[in-house]
Each structure stands twice: as C-alpha cells, then as structure tokens.
Design an enzyme around this catalytic site. Structure first.
Site, PDB file in Angstrom:
ATOM      1  N   LYS A  11     -85.676  -2.523 -17.531  1.00 29.18           N
ATOM      2  CA  LYS A  11     -86.603  -2.923 -18.595  1.00 29.18           C
ATOM      3  C   LYS A  11     -88.002  -3.290 -18.059  1.00 29.18           C
ATOM      4  O   LYS A  11     -88.174  -3.491 -16.853  1.00 29.18           O
ATOM      5  CB  LYS A  11     -85.994  -4.114 -19.363  1.00 29.18           C
ATOM      6  CG  LYS A  11     -84.713  -3.754 -20.141  1.00 29.18           C
ATOM      7  CD  LYS A  11     -84.238  -4.953 -20.960  1.00 29.18           C
ATOM      8  CE  LYS A  11     -82.991  -4.611 -21.766  1.00 29.18           C
ATOM      9  NZ  LYS A  11     -82.542  -5.761 -22.599  1.00 29.18           N
ATOM     10  N   TYR A  51     -83.002   0.769 -30.542  1.00 29.07           N
ATOM     11  CA  TYR A  51     -82.330  -0.507 -30.829  1.00 29.07           C
ATOM     12  C   TYR A  51     -82.058  -0.691 -32.328  1.00 29.07           C
ATOM     13  O   TYR A  51     -81.941  -1.833 -32.790  1.00 29.07           O
ATOM     14  CB  TYR A  51     -83.158  -1.675 -30.286  1.00 29.07           C
ATOM     15  CG  TYR A  51     -82.905  -2.000 -28.826  1.00 29.07           C
ATOM     16  CD1 TYR A  51     -81.629  -2.379 -28.385  1.00 29.07           C
ATOM     17  CD2 TYR A  51     -83.917  -1.967 -27.879  1.00 29.07           C
ATOM     18  CE1 TYR A  51     -81.379  -2.699 -27.055  1.00 29.07           C
ATOM     19  CE2 TYR A  51     -83.678  -2.285 -26.535  1.00 29.07           C
ATOM     20  CZ  TYR A  51     -82.397  -2.657 -26.137  1.00 29.07           C
ATOM     21  OH  TYR A  51     -82.156  -2.977 -24.819  1.00 29.07           O
ATOM     22  N   ASN A 114     -84.575  -9.544 -19.900  1.00 29.67           N
ATOM     23  CA  ASN A 114     -83.401  -9.680 -19.032  1.00 29.67           C
ATOM     24  C   ASN A 114     -83.145  -8.451 -18.154  1.00 29.67           C
ATOM     25  O   ASN A 114     -82.009  -8.164 -17.793  1.00 29.67           O
ATOM     26  CB  ASN A 114     -82.170 -10.065 -19.868  1.00 29.67           C
ATOM     27  CG  ASN A 114     -81.851  -9.049 -20.928  1.00 29.67           C
ATOM     28  OD1 ASN A 114     -82.529  -8.041 -21.054  1.00 29.67           O
ATOM     29  ND2 ASN A 114     -80.804  -9.298 -21.687  1.00 29.67           N
ATOM     30  N   HIS A 117     -80.574  -2.920 -19.411  1.00 33.65           N
ATOM     31  CA  HIS A 117     -79.720  -2.628 -20.565  1.00 33.65           C
ATOM     32  C   HIS A 117     -78.554  -1.787 -20.079  1.00 33.65           C
ATOM     33  O   HIS A 117     -78.718  -0.966 -19.186  1.00 33.65           O
ATOM     34  CB  HIS A 117     -80.494  -1.826 -21.628  1.00 33.65           C
ATOM     35  CG  HIS A 117     -79.588  -1.132 -22.613  1.00 33.65           C
ATOM     36  ND1 HIS A 117     -79.107  -1.760 -23.726  1.00 33.65           N
ATOM     37  CD2 HIS A 117     -79.024   0.104 -22.603  1.00 33.65           C
ATOM     38  CE1 HIS A 117     -78.300  -0.920 -24.381  1.00 33.65           C
ATOM     39  NE2 HIS A 117     -78.236   0.213 -23.712  1.00 33.65           N
ATOM     40  N   GLU A 128     -76.381   7.001 -26.609  1.00 36.63           N
ATOM     41  CA  GLU A 128     -77.581   6.547 -25.887  1.00 36.63           C
ATOM     42  C   GLU A 128     -78.003   7.542 -24.804  1.00 36.63           C
ATOM     43  O   GLU A 128     -79.190   7.732 -24.565  1.00 36.63           O
ATOM     44  CB  GLU A 128     -77.324   5.166 -25.282  1.00 36.63           C
ATOM     45  CG  GLU A 128     -77.217   4.087 -26.350  1.00 36.63           C
ATOM     46  CD  GLU A 128     -76.886   2.699 -25.811  1.00 36.63           C
ATOM     47  OE1 GLU A 128     -76.753   1.771 -26.620  1.00 36.63           O
ATOM     48  OE2 GLU A 128     -76.762   2.536 -24.576  1.00 36.63           O
TER      49      GLU A 128
HETATM   50  P1  ATP Z   1     -78.364  -4.766 -23.786  1.00 37.44           P
HETATM   51  O1  ATP Z   1     -77.945  -4.191 -25.113  1.00 37.44           O
HETATM   52  O2  ATP Z   1     -79.858  -4.777 -23.582  1.00 37.44           O
HETATM   53  O3  ATP Z   1     -77.620  -4.181 -22.634  1.00 37.44           O
HETATM   54  P2  ATP Z   1     -76.687  -7.000 -24.315  1.00 37.44           P
HETATM   55  O4  ATP Z   1     -75.679  -6.010 -24.801  1.00 37.44           O
HETATM   56  O5  ATP Z   1     -76.259  -7.954 -23.240  1.00 37.44           O
HETATM   57  O6  ATP Z   1     -77.967  -6.286 -23.755  1.00 37.44           O
HETATM   58  P3  ATP Z   1     -77.390  -7.446 -27.087  1.00 37.44           P
HETATM   59  O7  ATP Z   1     -76.748  -8.520 -27.861  1.00 37.44           O
HETATM   60  O8  ATP Z   1     -76.992  -6.027 -27.316  1.00 37.44           O
HETATM   61  O9  ATP Z   1     -77.267  -7.819 -25.517  1.00 37.44           O
HETATM   62  O10 ATP Z   1     -78.965  -7.585 -27.310  1.00 37.44           O
HETATM   63  C1  ATP Z   1     -79.844  -6.530 -26.969  1.00 37.44           C
HETATM   64  C2  ATP Z   1     -81.057  -7.079 -26.271  1.00 37.44           C
HETATM   65  O11 ATP Z   1     -81.805  -7.852 -27.216  1.00 37.44           O
HETATM   66  C3  ATP Z   1     -80.771  -8.059 -25.124  1.00 37.44           C
HETATM   67  O12 ATP Z   1     -80.522  -7.424 -23.893  1.00 37.44           O
HETATM   68  C4  ATP Z   1     -82.065  -8.841 -25.080  1.00 37.44           C
HETATM   69  O13 ATP Z   1     -83.098  -8.123 -24.391  1.00 37.44           O
HETATM   70  C5  ATP Z   1     -82.429  -8.947 -26.556  1.00 37.44           C
HETATM   71  N1  ATP Z   1     -81.925 -10.193 -27.131  1.00 37.44           N
HETATM   72  C6  ATP Z   1     -80.639 -10.519 -27.444  1.00 37.44           C
HETATM   73  N2  ATP Z   1     -80.540 -11.748 -27.935  1.00 37.44           N
HETATM   74  C7  ATP Z   1     -81.803 -12.261 -27.936  1.00 37.44           C
HETATM   75  C8  ATP Z   1     -82.380 -13.495 -28.325  1.00 37.44           C
HETATM   76  N3  ATP Z   1     -81.624 -14.475 -28.847  1.00 37.44           N
HETATM   77  N4  ATP Z   1     -83.709 -13.637 -28.175  1.00 37.44           N
HETATM   78  C9  ATP Z   1     -84.488 -12.651 -27.675  1.00 37.44           C
HETATM   79  N5  ATP Z   1     -84.004 -11.456 -27.292  1.00 37.44           N
HETATM   80  C10 ATP Z   1     -82.693 -11.257 -27.413  1.00 37.44           C
HETATM   81 MG    MG Z   2     -76.162  -4.436 -26.198  1.00 36.81          MG
END
Ligand code: ATP
Ligand code: MG
Length: 140
Positions: A11, A51, A114, A117, A128
């Site tokens: 990212k 997304y 973070n 992804h 994806e």
């Molecule tokens: P990813 O899908 O990016 O691999 P993930 O599966 O661990 O991560 P998801 O719940 O799918 O997490 O959320 C997608 C992305 O949205 C997260 O990786 C993060 O970048 C963002 N995100 C999730 N929760 C929050 C939050 N509470 N505040 C801000 N950003 C968030």
């Molecule tokens: Mg996810």
C-alpha cells in the site's frame, strides 16, 4: 494442502517509505513466490471499485483516498495454502493487535495505513487477481 494464488498489495504508506523490498522478502521467506507483479498508481475511482465491498463502511472514503495517494505494488503470490499464509505473514488489520514478526507489526502506521492487503478467500482471490492481471501476466 493445495497450491493457491492470492492477490497482495503493498500500500501507499509502504511504497512512500521505500519498504517494498523488505516486505517482499517477508513473503519469500515464508515460502510464497511472486508470480506476477507491477507498480501502478490507482485513481480514487479505481480504488473505490477494488474496495466496493466496503462501500457502506464509515472508513470507505478515507480508504479510497489513501489507496490513490501514492503508487502501490500489486502482486500475485503462489504457494501451499497461499491465501491463509499471506494473511498470517501480514498480521492483524490493526498493527496494535498484530503478532511479532508480521509485516503489519513491523511496518504498519495505523489500522488504515497498514502497509499491505491480502485476499481473504478463494473466490475473492480469483476476483482480485482478475481485477489487476490478465492470464498472460501471471508466470508461475
Ligand atoms: P485488507 O482487506 O486490506 O487485506 P483486512 O482484510 O485486514 O485488510 P478489512 O476489514 O478488509 O481488513 O479492511 C480493509 C482495509 O480498510 C484495511 O486493510 C484498512 O486499510 C482499512 N480499514 C479497516 N478498518 C478501518 C478503520 N476502522 N479505520 C480506517 N481504515 C480501516
Ligand atoms: Mg479485507
């Protein structure tokens, strides 16, 4: 255990801090192989399409802005149980909850920024991968 492919994204927070190589090394050390890879810059609209499942979440707009804020590296990782293994190497979404040695524990700045992804299931992985790569670009 079957050989799988999964989509991984490095990212904007990580490309900005020049962490691409260090992150890829973590995947390779865990036995995952990079079988497709490119550095691209998404528009906010493209990030929004990727997304789309999170459209109703309160952080959706912020997430799309962030994903379009700098280049990303998209890659297909291949290996035994690659979908779960990738997520294990990534660590929990929130770096405060991520296990020692994971990418997010070591590099992530916050729950939003973070660093990586990873696809979360076989169906989403296939979808994806198709979003970013054609069959010809994946060389196993
Ligand atoms: P990813 O899908 O990016 O691999 P993930 O599966 O661990 O991560 P998801 O719940 O799918 O997490 O959320 C997608 C992305 O949205 C997260 O990786 C993060 O970048 C963002 N995100 C999730 N929760 C929050 C939050 N509470 N505040 C801000 N950003 C968030
Ligand atoms: Mg996810």
């Amino acid at each position: 255990m079957a050989v799988q492919r999964t989509l991984s994204i490095i990212k904007p927070d990580a490309t900005r801090r020049n962490l691409t190589g260090k992150i890829i090394a973590k995947f390779e050390d865990a036995g995952l192989r990079v079988v497709a890879q490119k550095r691209i810059r998404l528009t906010k609209e493209e990030a929004g399409r990727f997304y789309a499942v999170h459209r109703e979440r309160p952080f959706y707009d912020e997430l799309c802005e962030f994903m379009a804020s700098a280049p990303i590296v998209v890659q297909v990782l291949e290996g035994e149980d690659a979908i779960a293994k990738n997520r294990e190497v990534m660590g929990a979404t929130d770096p405060a909850e991520a296990a020692e040695g994971t990418i997010r524990k070591e590099f992530a700045l916050s729950k939003g920024e973070n660093s990586v992804h990873g696809s979360d299931a076989p169906e989403t992985a296939a979808e994806e991968i198709r979003f970013f790569f054609s069959e010809l670009e994946i060389v196993g």
